[in-house]
Design a protein around this motif. Structure first.
Motif, PDB file in Angstrom:
ATOM      1  N   GLU A 294     -95.021  -5.247  86.926  1.00 26.74           N
ATOM      2  CA  GLU A 294     -95.016  -6.484  87.694  1.00 26.74           C
ATOM      3  C   GLU A 294     -95.042  -6.188  89.183  1.00 26.74           C
ATOM      4  OE1 GLU A 294     -92.535 -10.633  87.907  1.00 26.74           O
ATOM      5  OE2 GLU A 294     -91.869  -9.023  86.608  1.00 26.74           O
ATOM      6  N   GLY A 295     -95.829  -6.943  89.903  1.00 29.64           N
ATOM      7  CA  GLY A 295     -95.894  -6.759  91.339  1.00 29.64           C
ATOM      8  C   GLY A 295     -96.937  -5.758  91.782  1.00 29.64           C
ATOM      9  N   LEU A 348     -87.446 -15.903  88.664  1.00 26.01           N
ATOM     10  CA  LEU A 348     -87.421 -17.114  89.476  1.00 26.01           C
ATOM     11  C   LEU A 348     -86.016 -17.352  90.008  1.00 26.01           C
ATOM     12  CD1 LEU A 348     -89.508 -19.353  87.086  1.00 26.01           C
ATOM     13  CD2 LEU A 348     -90.278 -18.342  89.225  1.00 26.01           C
TER      14      LEU A 348
ATOM     15  N   LYS B 156     -99.239 -13.553  91.327  1.00 25.45           N
ATOM     16  CA  LYS B 156     -98.360 -13.646  92.493  1.00 25.45           C
ATOM     17  C   LYS B 156     -97.595 -14.968  92.546  1.00 25.45           C
ATOM     18  CE  LYS B 156     -99.408  -9.794  94.798  1.00 25.45           C
ATOM     19  NZ  LYS B 156     -98.396  -8.771  95.116  1.00 25.45           N
ATOM     20  N   ASN B 191     -92.918 -19.899  93.716  1.00 21.45           N
ATOM     21  CA  ASN B 191     -92.338 -18.569  93.856  1.00 21.45           C
ATOM     22  C   ASN B 191     -93.469 -17.575  94.094  1.00 21.45           C
ATOM     23  OD1 ASN B 191     -89.821 -16.954  93.501  1.00 21.45           O
ATOM     24  ND2 ASN B 191     -91.047 -15.957  91.923  1.00 21.45           N
ATOM     25  N   THR B 193     -94.489 -13.486  94.531  1.00 23.47           N
ATOM     26  CA  THR B 193     -94.057 -12.109  94.311  1.00 23.47           C
ATOM     27  C   THR B 193     -94.526 -11.240  95.465  1.00 23.47           C
ATOM     28  OG1 THR B 193     -94.194 -12.423  91.928  1.00 23.47           O
ATOM     29  CG2 THR B 193     -94.177 -10.155  92.724  1.00 23.47           C
ATOM     30  N   SER B 195     -93.292  -8.051  96.089  1.00 22.42           N
ATOM     31  CA  SER B 195     -93.428  -6.709  95.547  1.00 22.42           C
ATOM     32  C   SER B 195     -92.738  -6.711  94.186  1.00 22.42           C
ATOM     33  CB  SER B 195     -92.780  -5.687  96.474  1.00 22.42           C
ATOM     34  OG  SER B 195     -91.378  -5.879  96.479  1.00 22.42           O
ATOM     35  N   LYS B 196     -92.654  -5.550  93.597  1.00 24.10           N
ATOM     36  CA  LYS B 196     -92.070  -5.465  92.258  1.00 24.10           C
ATOM     37  C   LYS B 196     -90.673  -6.076  92.198  1.00 24.10           C
ATOM     38  CE  LYS B 196     -90.861  -2.095  88.724  1.00 24.10           C
ATOM     39  NZ  LYS B 196     -90.647  -0.667  88.440  1.00 24.10           N
ATOM     40  N   ARG B 199     -89.009 -11.383  95.905  1.00 25.55           N
ATOM     41  CA  ARG B 199     -89.636 -12.694  95.723  1.00 25.55           C
ATOM     42  C   ARG B 199     -89.249 -13.608  96.879  1.00 25.55           C
ATOM     43  NH1 ARG B 199     -90.635  -9.623  92.415  1.00 25.55           N
ATOM     44  NH2 ARG B 199     -90.607  -9.726  90.143  1.00 25.55           N
TER      45      ARG B 199
END
Lengths: 353, 236
Positions: A294-295, A348, B156, B191, B193, B195-196, B199
């Protein structure tokens, strides 16, 4: 503010103790993204593998020429199982004699525990006796076409049967000519795919004894496009590398490998179950370590496929040689690791009222 | 239901989750809420409004697969230039003018994703109001229930939202009960993203409160405004 102070103190205490307790318990598997070792989903058994690669044959008659890729195939399989699928017990045999193979199979069956997942991989020559329609694995000490120096399919099945009775899930992957003869009985089609947790739990709970073979009763290729791997193992590695799911069943894996191999070479792998070994239509499930990225921009995600250069394949040793580490070939990943944005629950902010 | 029982229920929900084994995340967050505070003192009395104020909040949340829990504390001051929210106290009603009022929120929450993108949660909530002119304070606390959901737009951006309500008691600091209250809250946000592990979020939060005091008085007010937040996630 008195309420706030009391509530805050109590809440912090609950959260801290909750965090510590649950962290201490997180050694099981379930749906955890693993970092080091995998265990049977929903059970807790170990992942063990016996990986055999026979390249250099000793046959003085010249019946069995050296194979370019079997050892590198075995090394790459061992590597991916231990580094990306959490196999904690991986024994790799390179250029194994008949006795080596039988001894290793016996050792594996003795180590097997009731909830374990056992994988046996073989890359090397195979032999089909046209008169008796019997298939064999050919060890490096085989003498010409003397089948008494081979490993008969029935012997392999017996060994596998014994392992299966002592473990939960057993998988045999055979990359050799005529390996489909292992499957002449009990072949089944690929089941409909289902990626729900319920499905994985269901097939994980049931015993499985599955087989994937490189071909049917036919010769199979060596060194696919000078990759250092046979086409079957090349695409098997590719599927395992490109898998972006935490759990991958053998039916899913074999279905993809069969399609890709058949689409690229004149060879059709087969998949099925070992008849009479107690298969209950369960599934051997591979658990991918750290599948979620993720990311990370999917365009930047690359996948490594280990390739041993052809000149390094004439290895004659019984142990992996640390000095001969596989080179790394960068291949674009078929699918980004998190291409399906719906599959990953995002982090979230906590909802509040 | 007493406050202690509510705390026990919240704790029980948390304790019941101990047996679950799954991927775990711990998130620390901060949020700025630029909300205005406006309302009505009821019974033909004055309305009040303040746009000179806002709130700052911190949160810690923990998620384990489909389960999540967390603690959020938020507070800030609001300046009322003319009429302010009346003090409906046990000693009588006191109209206020040109007053500064501190508003604070406390949430202890636990939720579960019963569906892939939709969760239900319970929230042990406490709201405090403190009039700084005479240092008078009253609290509203109760157990709330809510629903939250999200919709990922791409890797994202994720849209998310929640709605819920709380029913509870209004008390003074010495636990004297003043009446009953209900509140509801709606959050709609996005929201992003970074980076990993990082947020940012932004959106609109609407909170409505209705307080029915035992002496027949009634007060309604809303805290509505935009918010922006940052969360750092530890995955293990």
């Amino acid at each position: 503010m008195k309420y706030f102070n009391q509530l805050t103190l109590l809440s912090v205490l609950i959260l801290v103790s909750f965090f510590q307790l649950s962290h201490a318990q997180s050694r099981g598997i379930g749906l955890v993204t693993q970092t080091a070792e995998s265990r049977t989903p929903f059970k807790g058994g170990y992942y063990r593998a016996l990986v055999i690669g026979n390249s250099v044959y000793r046959d003085k008659i010249g019946e069995w020429p050296s194979l370019k890729t079997a050892v590198s195939d075995a090394r790459a399989i061992s590597n991916i199982l231990s580094t990306q699928y959490g196999f904690s017990d991986v024994e790799t045999l390179e250029n194994a004699t008949r006795r080596d193979v039988l001894k290793a199979l016996d050792g594996l069956s003795r180590r097997a525990l009731p909830d374990d997942n056992i994988l046996v991989y073989y890359a090397g020559h195979g032999f089909l006796d046209d008169d008796s329609s019997r298939g064999y694995w050919v060890p490096v000490d085989a003498e010409g076409t003397d089948s008494s120096t081979f490993l008969r399919n029935s012997t392999i099945r017996d060994e596998l049967n014994l392992i299966a009775t002592r473990s939960k899930h057993t998988l045999l992957i055979s990359d050799s000519c005529f390996s489909g003869t292992l499957l002449r009985q009990g072949t089944r089609g690929i089941r409909q795919q289902d990626d729900s947790e319920k499905y994985y739990k269901k097939v994980s709970d049931k015993k499985s004894v599955q087989i994937i073979t490189a071909g049917g009763v036919e010769f199979v290729d060596d060194n696919y496009q000078s990759s250092g791997h046979s086409p079957f193992t090349y695409f098997l590695l590719s599927e395992l590398k490109n898998n972006d799911r935490k759990m991958l069943t053998v039916s899913e894996l074999s279905g993809n490998v069969i399609k890709t191999v058949a689409n690229n070479v004149q060879q059709v792998p087969e998949a099925g179950v070992l008849q009479g070994a107690g298969d209950e239509l369960g599934e051997f499930i591979f658990i991918r370590l750290n599948v979620l990225v993720e990311g990370v921009d999917p365009k930047k995600v690359k996948v490594d496929v280990n390739v041993l250069p052809a000149e390094n394949n004439t290895v004659n040793s019984s142990k992996p040689d640390d000095l001969m580490m596989p080179e790394v070939l960068q291949l674009e990943q078929k699918k980004p690791a998190h291409a399906d944005v719906n599959a990953v629950k995002p982090h979230l902010p906590m909802p509040t009222l | 239901m007493s406050i202690n029982k509510k705390i026990y229920i919240g704790g029980l929900i948390v304790l019941l989750s101990f047996s679950v084994q799954a991927q775990q995340n711990l998130s620390l967050g901060v949020v700025l809420n630029g909300s205005g505070w406006s309302g009505d003192n009821g019974q033909g009395s004055s309305s009040f409004s303040s746009d000179k104020g806002g709130q700052f909040g911190m949160s810690i949340s923990y998620s384990m697969n489909k389960f999540y829990t967390g603690l959020s504390i938020q507070g800030g001051e609001y300046q009322f230039d003319k009429t302010g929210p009346e003090q409906f106290s046990s000693t009588g009603n006191l109209p206020t003018q040109s007053v500064k009022v501190k508003h604070s929120d406390f949430d202890l929450l636990a939720g579960y994703y019963f569906w892939p993108k939709v969760s239900l949660f319970v929230d042990l909530k406490a709201v405090g109001s403190r009039w700084l002119n005479n240092d008078y304070e009253q609290n509203f606390s109760g157990l709330g229930f809510g629903v939250s959901g999200y919709h990922p737009l791409n890797e994202k951006w994720t849209l998310y939202g929640s709605w819920g309500f709380v029913g509870g008691k209004i008390r003074e600091t010495d636990k004297t009960e003043l009446g009953d209250g209900v509140s509801n809250a709606l959050i709609v946000g996005a929201n992003y993203t970074l980076s990993k592990n990082d947020r940012i979020s932004m959106g609109l939060k609407v909170r409505n409160y209705t307080f029915d005091y035992d002496d027949g008085s009634e007060q309604e007010y809303s805290l509505n405004g935009l918010f922006a937040g940052y969360n750092h996630v530890f995955s293990f």
